[in-house]
Design an enzyme around this catalytic site. Structure first.
Site, PDB file in Angstrom:
ATOM      1  N   ASN A  63     -11.649 -10.575  12.398  1.00  0.00           N
ATOM      2  CA  ASN A  63     -11.099 -11.724  11.667  1.00  0.00           C
ATOM      3  C   ASN A  63     -12.217 -12.671  11.265  1.00  0.00           C
ATOM      4  O   ASN A  63     -13.181 -12.874  12.000  1.00  0.00           O
ATOM      5  CB  ASN A  63      -9.987 -12.443  12.445  1.00  0.00           C
ATOM      6  N   GLU A  65     -12.478 -16.472   9.868  1.00  0.00           N
ATOM      7  CA  GLU A  65     -11.710 -17.694   9.611  1.00  0.00           C
ATOM      8  C   GLU A  65     -12.438 -18.584   8.604  1.00  0.00           C
ATOM      9  O   GLU A  65     -13.577 -18.312   8.229  1.00  0.00           O
ATOM     10  CB  GLU A  65     -11.460 -18.421  10.940  1.00  0.00           C
ATOM     11  N   ASN A  66     -11.725 -19.630   8.171  1.00  0.00           N
ATOM     12  CA  ASN A  66     -12.291 -20.544   7.178  1.00  0.00           C
ATOM     13  C   ASN A  66     -11.770 -21.951   7.453  1.00  0.00           C
ATOM     14  O   ASN A  66     -10.634 -22.108   7.923  1.00  0.00           O
ATOM     15  CB  ASN A  66     -11.858 -20.075   5.774  1.00  0.00           C
ATOM     16  N   ALA A  67     -12.581 -22.959   7.112  1.00  0.00           N
ATOM     17  CA  ALA A  67     -12.175 -24.358   7.291  1.00  0.00           C
ATOM     18  C   ALA A  67     -10.891 -24.632   6.519  1.00  0.00           C
ATOM     19  O   ALA A  67     -10.061 -25.445   6.949  1.00  0.00           O
ATOM     20  CB  ALA A  67     -13.291 -25.287   6.830  1.00  0.00           C
ATOM     21  N   GLU A  76      -7.290  -6.701  10.806  1.00  0.00           N
ATOM     22  CA  GLU A  76      -6.649  -5.471  10.296  1.00  0.00           C
ATOM     23  C   GLU A  76      -6.838  -5.342   8.794  1.00  0.00           C
ATOM     24  O   GLU A  76      -7.155  -4.271   8.272  1.00  0.00           O
ATOM     25  CB  GLU A  76      -5.142  -5.472  10.596  1.00  0.00           C
ATOM     26  N   CYS A 113       0.035  -9.206  12.649  1.00  0.00           N
ATOM     27  CA  CYS A 113       0.911 -10.255  12.097  1.00  0.00           C
ATOM     28  C   CYS A 113       1.741  -9.671  10.952  1.00  0.00           C
ATOM     29  O   CYS A 113       1.495  -8.547  10.490  1.00  0.00           O
ATOM     30  CB  CYS A 113       0.071 -11.437  11.616  1.00  0.00           C
ATOM     31  N   CYS A 116      -0.203  -8.501   7.865  1.00  0.00           N
ATOM     32  CA  CYS A 116      -0.924  -7.247   8.097  1.00  0.00           C
ATOM     33  C   CYS A 116       0.034  -6.061   8.165  1.00  0.00           C
ATOM     34  O   CYS A 116      -0.282  -4.979   7.664  1.00  0.00           O
ATOM     35  CB  CYS A 116      -1.765  -7.343   9.376  1.00  0.00           C
TER      36      CYS A 116
HETATM   37  N1  THU Z   1      -5.446 -12.496  13.820  1.00  0.00           N
HETATM   38  C1  THU Z   1      -5.894 -11.255  13.490  1.00  0.00           C
HETATM   39  O1  THU Z   1      -7.030 -11.082  13.042  1.00  0.00           O
HETATM   40  N2  THU Z   1      -5.055 -10.213  13.689  1.00  0.00           N
HETATM   41  C2  THU Z   1      -3.843 -10.304  14.289  1.00  0.00           C
HETATM   42  O2  THU Z   1      -3.183  -9.290  14.461  1.00  0.00           O
HETATM   43  C3  THU Z   1      -3.338 -11.604  14.728  1.00  0.00           C
HETATM   44  C4  THU Z   1      -4.127 -12.777  14.310  1.00  0.00           C
HETATM   45  C5  THU Z   1      -6.378 -13.622  13.665  1.00  0.00           C
HETATM   46  C6  THU Z   1      -6.065 -14.608  12.587  1.00  0.00           C
HETATM   47  C7  THU Z   1      -6.767 -15.844  13.104  1.00  0.00           C
HETATM   48  O3  THU Z   1      -8.139 -15.781  12.727  1.00  0.00           O
HETATM   49  C8  THU Z   1      -6.683 -15.716  14.610  1.00  0.00           C
HETATM   50  O4  THU Z   1      -6.411 -14.363  14.876  1.00  0.00           O
HETATM   51  C9  THU Z   1      -5.618 -16.586  15.255  1.00  0.00           C
HETATM   52  O5  THU Z   1      -4.401 -16.400  14.633  1.00  0.00           O
END
Ligand code: THU
Length: 165
Positions: A63, A65-67, A76, A113, A116
């Site tokens: 994963n 993330e971004n501000a 995924e 999620c 995904c």
């Molecule tokens: N996240 C994933 O990368 N995959 C998942 O199956 C659940 C959530 C990430 C998104 C975010 O960066 C962090 O987990 C918290 O939600």
């Protein structure tokens, strides 16, 4: 006349990595490694995904993330985008997921999620094969034989009734 309908699915659960198929184990370990590369300064929740392609090639993603929170992306989808972009035509057959918090690998499995699930399901439809989903954690491993099982009554491209190329 109203009818009650039921959708259910069966998945397998294991207590340790030693119990699962060596190829699946390798995929879980790749997902664990990918989680280390996550960029998750906001949630501190690091996720890794590894995709096995039909040829045997394994590609991974974590994963990022971004501000601007919605601009972040899950492990995924990063892994599947990597596969589609760099290995076109090589179909994903399995996808493993591992996640870690600041205390280490999660005790229980983390499921993909909703966004995904939709993307994994499209890969199944697009390629006409099932994608096994392998969820790893410290205490258990769960194997779901088809990603579509995680998205019953899914909306997919067949609903658009368009001619897709
Ligand atoms: N996240 C994933 O990368 N995959 C998942 O199956 C659940 C959530 C990430 C998104 C975010 O960066 C962090 O987990 C918290 O939600």
């Amino acid at each position: 006349m109203m009818k009650s309908k039921n959708i259910s699915f069966t998945f397998s659960e294991y207590e340790s990595l030693e119990e699962i198929d060596p190829c699946d184990r390798e995929l879980v370990l790749s997902a664990r490694k990918a989680a280390e590369n996550a960029y998750a300064p906001y949630s501190h929740f690091k996720v890794g995904a590894a995709v096995r392609l039909e040829s045997g090639v394994v590609v991974s993603g974590s994963n990022v993330e971004n501000a601007a929170f919605p601009s972040g992306i899950c492990a995924e989808r990063n892994a599947l985008a990597n596969a589609s972009s760099n290995h076109p035509g090589d179909k994903p057959v399995a996808l493993a997921i591992m996640a870690a918090t600041s205390s280490g690998l999660t005790e229980d499995t983390v499921s993909p999620c909703g966004n995904c699930r939709q993307v994994i399901a499209e890969e199944e439809i697009r390629n006409g094969n099932k994608i096994r989903v392998i969820l790893g954690s410290r205490k258990k491993i769960r194997i779901i034989e088809s990603a579509g099982d995680l998205l019953p009554l899914q909306f997919n491209r067949n609903d658009l009734e368009l001619t897709l190329h």
